[in-house]
Motif scaffolding. Sequence first.
Motif, PDB file in Angstrom:
ATOM      1  N   ASN A 113       0.829  -1.214   0.000  1.00 30.27           N
ATOM      2  CA  ASN A 113       0.000   0.000   0.000  1.00 30.27           C
ATOM      3  C   ASN A 113       0.863   1.263   0.000  1.00 30.27           C
ATOM      4  N   VAL A 114       1.987   1.206  -0.706  1.00 27.07           N
ATOM      5  CA  VAL A 114       2.857   2.372  -0.889  1.00 27.07           C
ATOM      6  C   VAL A 114       2.913   2.703  -2.372  1.00 27.07           C
ATOM      7  N   ASN A 115       2.876   3.990  -2.688  1.00 30.68           N
ATOM      8  CA  ASN A 115       2.950   4.366  -4.092  1.00 30.68           C
ATOM      9  C   ASN A 115       4.389   4.687  -4.494  1.00 30.68           C
ATOM     10  N   TYR A 116       4.574   5.004  -5.763  1.00 26.73           N
ATOM     11  CA  TYR A 116       5.919   5.216  -6.287  1.00 26.73           C
ATOM     12  C   TYR A 116       6.598   6.406  -5.610  1.00 26.73           C
ATOM     13  N   VAL A 206       3.321 -10.056  -3.258  1.00 22.80           N
ATOM     14  CA  VAL A 206       2.917  -8.721  -3.699  1.00 22.80           C
ATOM     15  C   VAL A 206       3.598  -8.396  -5.034  1.00 22.80           C
ATOM     16  N   TRP A 207       2.870  -7.636  -5.858  1.00 26.70           N
ATOM     17  CA  TRP A 207       3.506  -7.067  -7.047  1.00 26.70           C
ATOM     18  C   TRP A 207       4.642  -6.161  -6.607  1.00 26.70           C
ATOM     19  N   GLU A 208       5.673  -6.009  -7.456  1.00 24.15           N
ATOM     20  CA  GLU A 208       6.847  -5.220  -7.094  1.00 24.15           C
ATOM     21  C   GLU A 208       7.088  -4.097  -8.101  1.00 24.15           C
ATOM     22  N   TRP A 209       7.233  -2.890  -7.576  1.00 27.74           N
ATOM     23  CA  TRP A 209       7.509  -1.714  -8.411  1.00 27.74           C
ATOM     24  C   TRP A 209       8.869  -1.850  -9.111  1.00 27.74           C
ATOM     25  N   THR A 210       8.965  -1.308 -10.324  1.00 28.61           N
ATOM     26  CA  THR A 210      10.253  -1.131 -11.000  1.00 28.61           C
ATOM     27  C   THR A 210      10.415   0.335 -11.394  1.00 28.61           C
ATOM     28  N   ARG A 211      11.618   0.680 -11.863  1.00 29.12           N
ATOM     29  CA  ARG A 211      11.910   2.066 -12.259  1.00 29.12           C
ATOM     30  C   ARG A 211      11.292   2.450 -13.594  1.00 29.12           C
ATOM     31  N   ASP A 212      10.987   1.483 -14.441  1.00 24.08           N
ATOM     32  CA  ASP A 212      10.634   1.769 -15.835  1.00 24.08           C
ATOM     33  C   ASP A 212       9.237   2.345 -15.987  1.00 24.08           C
ATOM     34  N   ASN A 213       9.112   3.342 -16.854  1.00 26.40           N
ATOM     35  CA  ASN A 213       7.787   3.754 -17.306  1.00 26.40           C
ATOM     36  C   ASN A 213       7.135   2.623 -18.080  1.00 26.40           C
ATOM     37  N   ASP A 233       6.785   9.693 -21.399  1.00 30.11           N
ATOM     38  CA  ASP A 233       6.085  10.860 -20.869  1.00 30.11           C
ATOM     39  C   ASP A 233       4.730  10.433 -20.312  1.00 30.11           C
ATOM     40  N   ASN A 234       4.767   9.647 -19.238  1.00 29.42           N
ATOM     41  CA  ASN A 234       3.530   9.271 -18.559  1.00 29.42           C
ATOM     42  C   ASN A 234       3.824   9.021 -17.091  1.00 29.42           C
ATOM     43  N   ASN A 235       2.775   8.844 -16.312  1.00 24.54           N
ATOM     44  CA  ASN A 235       2.914   8.645 -14.875  1.00 24.54           C
ATOM     45  C   ASN A 235       2.606   7.214 -14.467  1.00 24.54           C
ATOM     46  N   TYR A 236       3.038   6.257 -15.289  1.00 22.60           N
ATOM     47  CA  TYR A 236       2.822   4.849 -14.991  1.00 22.60           C
ATOM     48  C   TYR A 236       4.156   4.125 -14.954  1.00 22.60           C
ATOM     49  N   ARG A 237       4.302   3.207 -14.004  1.00 19.05           N
ATOM     50  CA  ARG A 237       5.510   2.406 -13.896  1.00 19.05           C
ATOM     51  C   ARG A 237       5.154   0.925 -14.014  1.00 19.05           C
ATOM     52  N   VAL A 238       6.130   0.164 -14.468  1.00 20.21           N
ATOM     53  CA  VAL A 238       5.955  -1.276 -14.585  1.00 20.21           C
ATOM     54  C   VAL A 238       5.968  -1.897 -13.190  1.00 20.21           C
ATOM     55  N   THR A 239       5.035  -2.794 -12.945  1.00 24.55           N
ATOM     56  CA  THR A 239       5.093  -3.643 -11.756  1.00 24.55           C
ATOM     57  C   THR A 239       5.184  -5.092 -12.217  1.00 24.55           C
ATOM     58  N   ARG A 240       5.829  -5.915 -11.417  1.00 24.40           N
ATOM     59  CA  ARG A 240       6.144  -7.278 -11.838  1.00 24.40           C
ATOM     60  C   ARG A 240       5.844  -8.293 -10.726  1.00 24.40           C
ATOM     61  N   GLY A 241       5.605  -9.536 -11.131  1.00 31.07           N
ATOM     62  CA  GLY A 241       5.643 -10.672 -10.234  1.00 31.07           C
ATOM     63  C   GLY A 241       4.330 -11.235  -9.755  1.00 31.07           C
ATOM     64  N   PRO A 266      -3.036  -2.709  -1.414  1.00 35.34           N
ATOM     65  CA  PRO A 266      -2.462  -3.693  -0.494  1.00 35.34           C
ATOM     66  C   PRO A 266      -1.726  -4.843  -1.179  1.00 35.34           C
ATOM     67  N   ASN A 267      -1.821  -4.925  -2.504  1.00 33.40           N
ATOM     68  CA  ASN A 267      -1.114  -6.002  -3.220  1.00 33.40           C
ATOM     69  C   ASN A 267       0.134  -5.504  -3.938  1.00 33.40           C
ATOM     70  N   ARG A 268       0.574  -4.265  -3.644  1.00 36.58           N
ATOM     71  CA  ARG A 268       1.786  -3.714  -4.272  1.00 36.58           C
ATOM     72  C   ARG A 268       2.846  -3.450  -3.229  1.00 36.58           C
ATOM     73  N   GLY A 269       4.073  -3.919  -3.500  1.00 35.37           N
ATOM     74  CA  GLY A 269       5.209  -3.682  -2.626  1.00 35.37           C
ATOM     75  C   GLY A 269       6.457  -3.397  -3.432  1.00 35.37           C
ATOM     76  N   LEU A 270       7.626  -3.771  -2.893  1.00 34.59           N
ATOM     77  CA  LEU A 270       8.864  -3.432  -3.589  1.00 34.59           C
ATOM     78  C   LEU A 270       9.996  -4.335  -3.137  1.00 34.59           C
ATOM     79  N   ARG A 271      11.062  -4.310  -3.924  1.00 31.33           N
ATOM     80  CA  ARG A 271      12.313  -5.031  -3.647  1.00 31.33           C
ATOM     81  C   ARG A 271      13.461  -4.108  -4.042  1.00 31.33           C
TER      82      ARG A 271
END
Length: 536
Positions: A113-116, A206-213, A233-241, A266-271
């Motif tokens: 439950n954390v955003n980019y 949990v899905w995992e944030w990446t740096r890529d648009n 030029d957008n406000n979307y990032r790739v999530t994986r897993g 609640p299903n998004r996290g990071l590594r």
Amino acid sequence: MKRMKLWALVATIILSAATFTGCKKDNSNNNQWGAETLTFKVKNSSVEFIMKKVEGGNYSMKYMYENQETTVTGTLSDFYICPVEVTNKLWDAVMGWRPEGQLNNGDAYPVSNVNYYDIVKEGGFIDMLNTLCADQLPAGKRFALPSEAQWEYAARGGQKSMGYIYSGSNTLDEVAWYADNSDGTTHPVSLKQPNELGLYDMTGNVWEWTRDNFVYFDKLKLNQGFNYVCNADNNYRVTRGGSYGTKQTGLETAYHTWLGMHQSYPNRGLRLVLVDDFNEENLVEPTRPDNLLTIAVNNGTVGYYLPMVEVKGGNYELVYERDGEQKTVSGTLSDFYMCQTETMNYIWETVMGSKPQGQTESEGLYPVTMINYEDITKSGGFLDKLNTMCADQLPAGMQFALATEAEWHYAANGGRKSHGYIYAGSNTIGDVAWYSNNGGHASHFVASKQPNELGIYDLSGNVWEYCNDWYADLADIPAEQGTDYAGPVSGNRIAGCGGCYDSEPYACTNAYHGREIEHNGRNATLGFRIVLRHIN
């Protein structure tokens, strides 16, 4: 006594000795780039975590999205990656707080439950972590989110890859918490088998944030060169897993999907990864809504979320402009909700079963166009089906509808939070709108500019938006509108507001008493946005 599996023993060692417990020794001088494992301790805490080396090299990897797939090639230098997702304990040690709205906030659960922006902005998690561990970092290195290429390369096992479908196995239950075994919730990290590199939960949990648009495959660079990161030029990032709620499709190591940088679930996290130092992008964190009601739109096969922003009503005094004339109107509005974005193709297709033909851009994140008023409002049309599909989630007495012109202008001006801007959220049109000078004669991903004071996107530009009112000339609009004014009782055309990607700046102002729309006409510059209001 039964023998413990080797992988379970390794997991126990990682949990107890490296990642989550107090430590007795300071390893600040022991981290040499090239070692198989590096250990870090968060300053002013007892929390340690480890990073494992990933040997770089050339890659040829499949990316999948929905029913599409492609292959990307490139080269990665060596990097380090955390063997587990960032836990609540590590997040708390760095930030001093744990996110609200998580399913589980125990120490060993993945933070979610954390955003980019929470992660990457100045003063965010990674910035603070780099500061707190500065004296332990190898020279010229820093913590970051992985690039998409780094994430998939590591998930596949890097140079040790066995070619599995999922990260570490062809059998999902061995390596992943997902829809069929998770009981609909997150689980402590590293309870499943690791992959070939000793990395846990690269599939599921949990899905995992990446740096890529995020971009669709027609705009993705396929020959990626060295250490590629996608910038668009957008406000979307790739999530994986994938996550605890993901079905089998979407859990493949190759699966490439997205999330808005402003969104948190609640299903998004990071590594974490450890890489060569670079200058982090200068992010402007958008306004967050005070109250966001999230409605799941699911047809049984696929589902998306509608983010509905609460708009507190009240008395209003609004200026309408058209053809050099102005008129001030006043009245009172009840509280309502307005969708944070224009209606996307994803939502339209989920509700209606197919996307309209003839759009300039028809992929899911673009606003749906080439629809008319009847398509939206008739019996069996979009709103009728949406209200039926989501009936059990709607607040009592409320239904989805098109905004009245009064509701639209009130929200565009920022409601009770208005700063008096010319455009929806700024006096600088390029900050908040796709219009004639930057639109490129085509629509753009929704929510790719800055929002207005209420946290609502694209109320200026991108596509014109249907209102529910019949269009009337300024002279025929009452100056005193009373309570919840719904427009003229009859007419020949529908009112549209906000301007579009081809509009001149004047048509994108909050005040512009906009477009006269044919009742049954369809146009590639014309879409809509929904509200949720009490129905008498």
